[in-house]
Write a protein that holds these residues in place. Sequence first.
Motif, mmCIF file in Angstrom:
data_model
loop_
_atom_site.group_PDB
_atom_site.id
_atom_site.type_symbol
_atom_site.label_atom_id
_atom_site.label_comp_id
_atom_site.label_asym_id
_atom_site.label_seq_id
_atom_site.Cartn_x
_atom_site.Cartn_y
_atom_site.Cartn_z
ATOM 1 N N THR A 84 0.847 -1.186 0.000
ATOM 2 C CA THR A 84 0.000 0.000 0.000
ATOM 3 C C THR A 84 0.884 1.238 0.000
ATOM 4 O OG1 THR A 84 -0.081 0.115 2.420
ATOM 5 C CG2 THR A 84 -1.733 -1.253 1.322
ATOM 6 N N SER A 85 0.314 2.352 -0.398
ATOM 7 C CA SER A 85 1.099 3.592 -0.488
ATOM 8 C C SER A 85 1.558 4.072 0.871
ATOM 9 C CB SER A 85 0.275 4.682 -1.186
ATOM 10 O OG SER A 85 -0.946 4.910 -0.492
ATOM 11 N N GLU A 86 0.769 3.767 1.932
ATOM 12 C CA GLU A 86 1.138 4.208 3.285
ATOM 13 C C GLU A 86 1.931 3.150 4.039
ATOM 14 O OE1 GLU A 86 -2.037 3.624 2.423
ATOM 15 O OE2 GLU A 86 -2.800 5.599 1.819
ATOM 16 N N GLY A 87 2.106 1.968 3.437
ATOM 17 C CA GLY A 87 2.636 0.829 4.176
ATOM 18 C C GLY A 87 4.111 0.847 4.473
ATOM 19 N N ASP A 88 4.878 1.798 3.919
ATOM 20 C CA ASP A 88 6.298 1.848 4.244
ATOM 21 C C ASP A 88 6.556 2.497 5.592
ATOM 22 O OD1 ASP A 88 7.266 0.411 2.170
ATOM 23 O OD2 ASP A 88 7.806 2.114 0.922
ATOM 24 N N LYS A 89 5.505 2.960 6.254
ATOM 25 C CA LYS A 89 5.606 3.384 7.647
ATOM 26 C C LYS A 89 4.959 2.302 8.511
ATOM 27 C CE LYS A 89 5.949 8.408 7.253
ATOM 28 N NZ LYS A 89 5.408 9.717 7.703
ATOM 29 N N SER A 117 1.484 -2.606 7.665
ATOM 30 C CA SER A 117 2.679 -2.119 6.973
ATOM 31 C C SER A 117 3.002 -3.057 5.825
ATOM 32 C CB SER A 117 3.875 -2.039 7.931
ATOM 33 O OG SER A 117 4.426 -3.325 8.156
ATOM 34 N N ASN A 118 3.961 -2.666 4.991
ATOM 35 C CA ASN A 118 4.426 -3.493 3.885
ATOM 36 C C ASN A 118 5.572 -4.416 4.283
ATOM 37 O OD1 ASN A 118 2.586 -2.195 2.184
ATOM 38 N ND2 ASN A 118 4.048 -0.613 1.594
ATOM 39 N N TYR A 119 5.848 -4.516 5.572
ATOM 40 C CA TYR A 119 6.985 -5.284 6.065
ATOM 41 C C TYR A 119 6.537 -6.575 6.742
ATOM 42 C CZ TYR A 119 10.104 -1.258 5.396
ATOM 43 O OH TYR A 119 10.844 -0.231 4.859
ATOM 44 N N TYR A 120 7.363 -7.618 6.630
ATOM 45 C CA TYR A 120 7.243 -8.776 7.508
ATOM 46 C C TYR A 120 7.831 -8.382 8.863
ATOM 47 C CZ TYR A 120 6.351 -11.838 3.467
ATOM 48 O OH TYR A 120 5.807 -12.437 2.354
ATOM 49 N N LEU A 121 7.298 -8.958 9.932
ATOM 50 C CA LEU A 121 7.823 -8.697 11.273
ATOM 51 C C LEU A 121 8.169 -10.017 11.950
ATOM 52 C CD1 LEU A 121 5.244 -6.057 12.631
ATOM 53 C CD2 LEU A 121 7.354 -5.615 11.352
ATOM 54 N N TYR A 122 9.440 -10.178 12.339
ATOM 55 C CA TYR A 122 9.822 -11.226 13.278
ATOM 56 C C TYR A 122 9.635 -10.647 14.669
ATOM 57 C CZ TYR A 122 11.954 -14.629 10.079
ATOM 58 O OH TYR A 122 12.153 -15.590 9.126
ATOM 59 N N PHE A 172 11.365 -6.472 7.853
ATOM 60 C CA PHE A 172 12.111 -6.752 6.626
ATOM 61 C C PHE A 172 11.138 -6.998 5.484
ATOM 62 C CE2 PHE A 172 11.092 -10.816 8.392
ATOM 63 C CZ PHE A 172 10.898 -11.655 7.308
ATOM 64 N N LYS A 173 11.662 -6.973 4.267
ATOM 65 C CA LYS A 173 10.882 -7.343 3.087
ATOM 66 C C LYS A 173 11.608 -8.477 2.373
ATOM 67 C CE LYS A 173 8.825 -2.784 2.177
ATOM 68 N NZ LYS A 173 8.574 -1.740 1.144
ATOM 69 N N GLU A 174 10.878 -9.201 1.533
ATOM 70 C CA GLU A 174 11.451 -10.301 0.776
ATOM 71 C C GLU A 174 11.317 -10.031 -0.719
ATOM 72 O OE1 GLU A 174 9.856 -14.075 1.815
ATOM 73 O OE2 GLU A 174 11.267 -14.331 3.479
ATOM 74 N N GLY A 175 12.404 -10.323 -1.453
ATOM 75 C CA GLY A 175 12.350 -10.260 -2.905
ATOM 76 C C GLY A 175 12.394 -8.873 -3.491
ATOM 77 N N ARG A 176 12.710 -7.861 -2.683
ATOM 78 C CA ARG A 176 12.783 -6.501 -3.200
ATOM 79 C C ARG A 176 13.633 -5.648 -2.270
ATOM 80 N NH1 ARG A 176 6.711 -4.888 -3.394
ATOM 81 N NH2 ARG A 176 6.482 -7.133 -3.667
ATOM 82 N N GLU A 177 14.119 -4.539 -2.798
ATOM 83 C CA GLU A 177 14.874 -3.617 -1.965
ATOM 84 C C GLU A 177 13.924 -2.880 -1.019
ATOM 85 O OE1 GLU A 177 17.044 -0.972 -4.446
ATOM 86 O OE2 GLU A 177 18.519 -2.485 -5.077
ATOM 87 N N PHE A 178 14.448 -2.517 0.147
ATOM 88 C CA PHE A 178 13.612 -1.794 1.098
ATOM 89 C C PHE A 178 14.483 -0.960 2.017
ATOM 90 C CE2 PHE A 178 14.734 -5.796 3.080
ATOM 91 C CZ PHE A 178 15.002 -5.467 4.394
ATOM 92 N N ARG A 179 13.845 0.000 2.657
ATOM 93 C CA ARG A 179 14.531 0.852 3.623
ATOM 94 C C ARG A 179 14.528 0.158 4.984
ATOM 95 N NH1 ARG A 179 13.115 7.109 3.801
ATOM 96 N NH2 ARG A 179 14.197 6.853 1.798
#
Length: 350
Positions: A84-89, A117-122, A172-179
């Motif tokens: 989502t557009s807001e999911g990087d926060k 968010s657009n992230y996986y969370l451990y 973290f994210k999988e299969g793509r670059e991320f901040r």
Amino acid sequence: MAKIGDRVRFLNSIGGGVIKRIEGNIAYVDDDGFETPTLLRECVVVAPAEETERRVAASQTPTVDSHTRNEKSESKPRPTVEETSEGDKLNVVLAYEPTDIKHLNTSTFDTYLVNDSNYYLYFTYLTRADGAEGWTTRYAGVVEPNIQIFLEEIAGNDLPEMDRIAIQFIAFKEGREFRMKSPVAVETSLDTTKFFKLHCFRKNMYFDKEVISVDIVTNDVPRSRMVLDSSRIEEGIKKKKAVDRPLKQPVKKQKCPDVIEIDLHINELVDTTAGLSPADILNLQIDEFRKTMDANLKKHGQRIVFIHGKGEGVLRNALIKELNHRYKGHDVQDASFREYGFGATQVTIR
């Protein structure tokens, strides 16, 4: 009703797998070797156990096709994440939903973690009782992006062990670059008496029913500092002073008063703000401030920390005005940033 061996999908979240075991109303669903505890009523059968066994047997049948063997040897990728557009926060919420809100004294409570968010969370979810030496891990695992995950079902007799809660995670994210995001460790108190008060369950954008929610991270900002146990700090200071003090040196007996903490956030003063204007809220907060000051005016050396939050500074300015006119002569300073951030003022009675 789902049973062991059935392949299921989750009703209210992404994912699914094969039910490996059932304990009470909780099914443990295996997806690539990772078991996810899920309420049975949240499991939708997509293939009964018999069909699942046939598929497993077929997948284990030897074949001379080397290309097929290579495909099977590769690990199964996670599903593609629709960002989502807001999911990087990061926005992470812990919530407790009653199974029977009309009978809170006997109801159990479902615990959920929301990952908006657009992230996986451990992550790990931990609790401890006030006065306990260590923490208890109640759940540890991974939550996918943009879903909520069921953690556990608790009963009223579990609440005494949950005076404090903590969430730790890395994103973290999988299969793509991320901040990259900083690791998060949030500890906060949980007022368990609220679980038996109907008005303490409130509407939340992530749930259809009313819940008790705790904001862990809001727009990348963690809820609060790690909570320090002031009684243990004081005990440690006293022990250090006893060790450092020369044996024959006379010591003046002077009591070091404890710090009184007064949280002036309106949700700590009243159960609901329904019908209250901003002016009404400010008056209630000032009344609490005056009541505390009047009760301690004769306790010379007493330190009082008024927690007002950063906000727009309206409440802090009102407190400073009171201290400059109604309560002159006392020492006033910003409270410790390490302990209270920018949102607290310390007053020492003189």
